[in-house]
Design a protein around this motif. Structure first.
Motif, PDB file in Angstrom:
ATOM      1  N   LEU A   1       7.187   4.070  -6.700  1.00 52.66           N
ATOM      2  CA  LEU A   1       7.797   3.636  -5.156  1.00 52.66           C
ATOM      3  C   LEU A   1       5.917   4.764  -5.000  1.00 52.66           C
ATOM      4  O   LEU A   1       5.464   3.967  -3.658  1.00 52.66           O
ATOM      5  N   HIS A   2       6.159   5.355  -5.364  1.00 56.08           N
ATOM      6  CA  HIS A   2       4.083   6.155  -4.294  1.00 56.08           C
ATOM      7  C   HIS A   2       3.426   5.732  -5.358  1.00 56.08           C
ATOM      8  O   HIS A   2       2.114   6.462  -4.765  1.00 56.08           O
ATOM      9  N   GLY A   3       3.360   5.713  -6.641  1.00 51.07           N
ATOM     10  CA  GLY A   3       2.205   5.649  -7.571  1.00 51.07           C
ATOM     11  C   GLY A   3       1.456   6.828  -7.698  1.00 51.07           C
ATOM     12  O   GLY A   3       0.401   5.918  -8.111  1.00 51.07           O
ATOM     13  N   ARG A   4       1.906   7.659  -7.924  1.00 51.94           N
ATOM     14  CA  ARG A   4       0.963   8.630  -8.603  1.00 51.94           C
ATOM     15  C   ARG A   4       1.760   8.890  -9.797  1.00 51.94           C
ATOM     16  O   ARG A   4       1.018  10.180 -10.569  1.00 51.94           O
TER      17      ARG A   4
ATOM     18  N   THR B   1       0.572  -1.583   0.190  1.00 49.40           N
ATOM     19  CA  THR B   1       0.360  -0.142   0.178  1.00 49.40           C
ATOM     20  C   THR B   1       0.726   1.529  -0.023  1.00 49.40           C
ATOM     21  O   THR B   1       0.576   2.467   0.158  1.00 49.40           O
ATOM     22  N   LEU B   2       2.115   0.985  -0.641  1.00 48.76           N
ATOM     23  CA  LEU B   2       2.670   2.199  -0.483  1.00 48.76           C
ATOM     24  C   LEU B   2       2.576   3.695  -1.289  1.00 48.76           C
ATOM     25  O   LEU B   2       1.894   2.897  -2.321  1.00 48.76           O
ATOM     26  N   GLY B   3       2.289   5.022  -0.946  1.00 45.98           N
ATOM     27  CA  GLY B   3       1.521   5.920  -1.529  1.00 45.98           C
ATOM     28  C   GLY B   3      -0.431   6.115  -0.954  1.00 45.98           C
ATOM     29  O   GLY B   3      -0.239   6.658  -1.900  1.00 45.98           O
TER      30      GLY B   3
ATOM     31  N   PRO C   1      -6.165   1.802  -5.450  1.00 47.92           N
ATOM     32  CA  PRO C   1      -6.352   0.340  -6.091  1.00 47.92           C
ATOM     33  C   PRO C   1      -4.562  -0.278  -5.294  1.00 47.92           C
ATOM     34  O   PRO C   1      -5.002  -2.081  -4.995  1.00 47.92           O
ATOM     35  N   ARG C   2      -4.202   0.069  -4.808  1.00 49.33           N
ATOM     36  CA  ARG C   2      -2.911  -0.652  -4.060  1.00 49.33           C
ATOM     37  C   ARG C   2      -3.768  -0.604  -2.565  1.00 49.33           C
ATOM     38  O   ARG C   2      -3.264  -1.799  -1.961  1.00 49.33           O
ATOM     39  N   MET C   3      -4.626   0.148  -2.128  1.00 50.42           N
ATOM     40  CA  MET C   3      -5.362   0.295  -0.813  1.00 50.42           C
ATOM     41  C   MET C   3      -5.922  -0.967  -0.831  1.00 50.42           C
ATOM     42  O   MET C   3      -6.789  -2.053   0.055  1.00 50.42           O
TER      43      MET C   3
END
Length: 550
Positions: free
Chosen positions: A490-493, A153-155, A159-161
């Motif tokens: 890494l931060h997904g943005r 869940t980094l960032g 979608p990651r959450m």
């Protein structure tokens, strides 16, 4: 030499404290700590593997409590090999992630959390491989679970959450099942120590033994993503950053395989559920690879090949002969490196082409020949092309199946051959679409900034409430013109595509390829080692005596 056994667990845990203390204020020192500790763990793992091969299992009883009261950590040939391969791979992935973070200048990335979480993950993996009882095996799993959720869940993107939540729910369910199995085992035998369990479990009624065995196998099958308990994996792994996905896919599922191998050989040597294991192995191989054939996204495709090739390892465990165990161990070591490498390459492809959707990629063999080579070698290794290590592992398993001669064994030999051919078809499809054909008109150009579809903080379009950056569930009301790459950084943005791939990322990927090729170059000593390991697993007595401190 026994004093070295707990260090693969203790060093990452101690380094975690230092890493948290320094945080991002001394980022270079934090990175140095992580690299130095994982390098030391790799060196220690090699020493333990060689010592266990020469002198037999090594153990340490923490607190000097006599077994079974204290915590016992044991390093034998199997755990030594697993520690060596896993520590080498995690070191390469760490270098890859450092190169990715420095290239993207991820100042807003929670790197103060990434390094401690990664070190804790390594400590949990080491604890699992060295555990001498069920309780500490459970502790190792829980350490990995905590670190895994942070890394997935980094960032904090949507979608990651969502993927992280699915992963945690499945993991918590398997943890509760594991606790139930431990409680039942302790109630029936009065111990959780592996040495005592190996002696006491055969004295129980057959029904009780079978129930405990089935519970433990279910727990480890969930961890290993064995069909039909693998539906969570293709939706959980692809959304994470490339290095996180790589280490999860390459390593964490093999922890479950290791536990199946350890408990089946040590605690349940009669192979009572062998036919069931071979049935799920066949289903995993065939259904997993058919799922991969149907995919057009590279990360999801690799996730399904992961499920499929777990079946090869379960094939060896279910067959339960020395040759089968040896082949399974070779395949575990091979698959850790190859699957990790392919996910690292997927991250490079996303950075170069702006996506992992194969229908939007093309022309990379001409535009990025180095990237094409980095994909081609592990792809052929995964397909089992001679003389690569994938072929060696599959050949060993298939020879063991032919030697067994049973009905299930022959079915699995046939299933292995079909799965290998379909794997070759899958990687050839990736090669044709992403590398060989001409670039499609919609492919992102170099220098394009790719934004996450869940990047609500940078959303320039108003959401339903009229406020900027607050769209429904973080999803843009109008699609971004340059495409989406939610897992690229890494931060997904956001990430900018580039024609020159970062050198640390390329070097780390090449290093994992080199490890896989080393298994081919040193195939004879590797197979000799795994055969000795298989014989030791079947013999059981040296491990039991070391755990009990006799």
């Amino acid at each position: 030499m026994n004093a070295l056994v707990p260090l693969p667990v203790l060093l990452p845990l101690c380094a975690t404290g230092l890493s948290l203390a320094f945080g991002t204020r001394l980022g270079r020192f934090q990175r140095f700590i992580s690299v130095a500790v994982l390098t030391a763990v790799t060196a220690l793992s090699v020493i333990l593997m060689v010592a266990a091969d020469r002198h037999g299992p090594l153990s340490v009883h923490l607190g000097d409590f006599a077994p079974p009261l204290g915590i016992t950590l044991v390093a034998d040939r199997l755990s030594g090999l697993m520690l060596t391969v896993s520590s080498a791979v995690t070191l390469c992935v760490l270098v890859y992630s450092l190169g990715q973070g420095m290239t993207d200048r991820d100042k807003e990335t929670p790197l103060a959390v990434f390094h401690p979480a990664y070190l804790i993950l390594v400590a949990g993996v080491s604890c699992t491989f060295l555990a001498g009882d069920l309780v500490n095996l459970y502790v190792g799993f829980e350490i990995m679970l905590v670190a895994s959720f942070v890394l997935l869940t980094l960032g904090g993107t949507g979608p990651r959450m969502r993927a992280g939540s699915t992963y945690v729910i499945i993991s918590l369910f398997s943890s509760m099942l594991f606790l139930t199995a431990i409680a039942m085992t302790y109630a029936a035998t009065g111990t959780a120590n592996f040495g005592q369990l190996a002696v006491r479990l055969p004295e129980l009624p057959v029904g009780v033994q079978t129930l405990i065995q089935a519970l433990l196998l279910t727990v480890f099958a969930i961890k290993a993503a064995v069909f039909p308990l693998a539906a969570w994996l293709p939706d959980s792994y692809p959304t994470a950053p490339a290095p996180v996905t790589a280490v999860f896919a390459g390593l964490l599922t093999k922890v479950g395989v290791y536990c199946m191998l350890r408990t089946e050989t040590l605690l349940f040597p009669g192979n009572r559920l062998g036919d069931l294991l071979m049935a799920v192995a066949l289903a995993s191989m065939v259904i997993g690879i058919l799922g991969a054939v149907a995919q057009t996204d590279l990360k999801r495709l690799l996730s399904f090949t992961l499920i499929s090739h777990i079946g090869y390892m379960v094939f060896g465990i279910g067959l339960a002969t020395r040759e089968a165990y040896g082949g399974a161990i070779v395949y575990v070591a091979h698959h850790i490196t190859v699957q990790t490498t392919l996910f690292l390459v997927a991250g490079l492809i996303e950075r170069r082409g702006g996506t992992t959707e194969l229908t939007r990629l093309g022309g990379m063999a001409r535009a990025a020949p180095m990237l094409a080579a980095l994909f081609f070698v592990p792809a052929m290794n995964l397909a089992g092309i001679p003389p690569l290590s994938g072929f060696i592992g599959k050949l060993g398993l298939m020879r063991a199946g032919v030697a067994d001669g049973g009905g299930w064994a022959w079915l699995l030999v046939a299933g292995s051959a079909v799965t290998s051919l379909l794997t070759l078809y899958v990687v050839a499809k990736v090669w044709n679409l992403a590398f060989w054909r001409a670039a499609p008109p919609g492919q992102a150009a170099t220098g394009t900034v790719l934004e996450s579809g869940d990047d609500s903080d940078n959303d320039s379009d108003p959401g339903p409430d009229g406020m900027f950056g607050t769209g429904d569930e973080g999803i843009r009301t109008t699609p971004p013109p340059a495409g989406q790459a939610s897992a690229a950084t890494l931060h997904g943005r956001a990430v900018t595509t580039t024609s020159r791939l970062p050198h640390p990322m390329v070097a780390a990927t090449a290093a994992t390829i080199a490890i896989g090729l080393a298994f081919t170059v040193f195939a004879d000593p590797l197979t000799a080692y795994t055969n000795r390991t298989a014989a030791e697993l079947i013999q059981r007595a040296p491990y039991i005596q070391e755990v009990l401190g006799r």
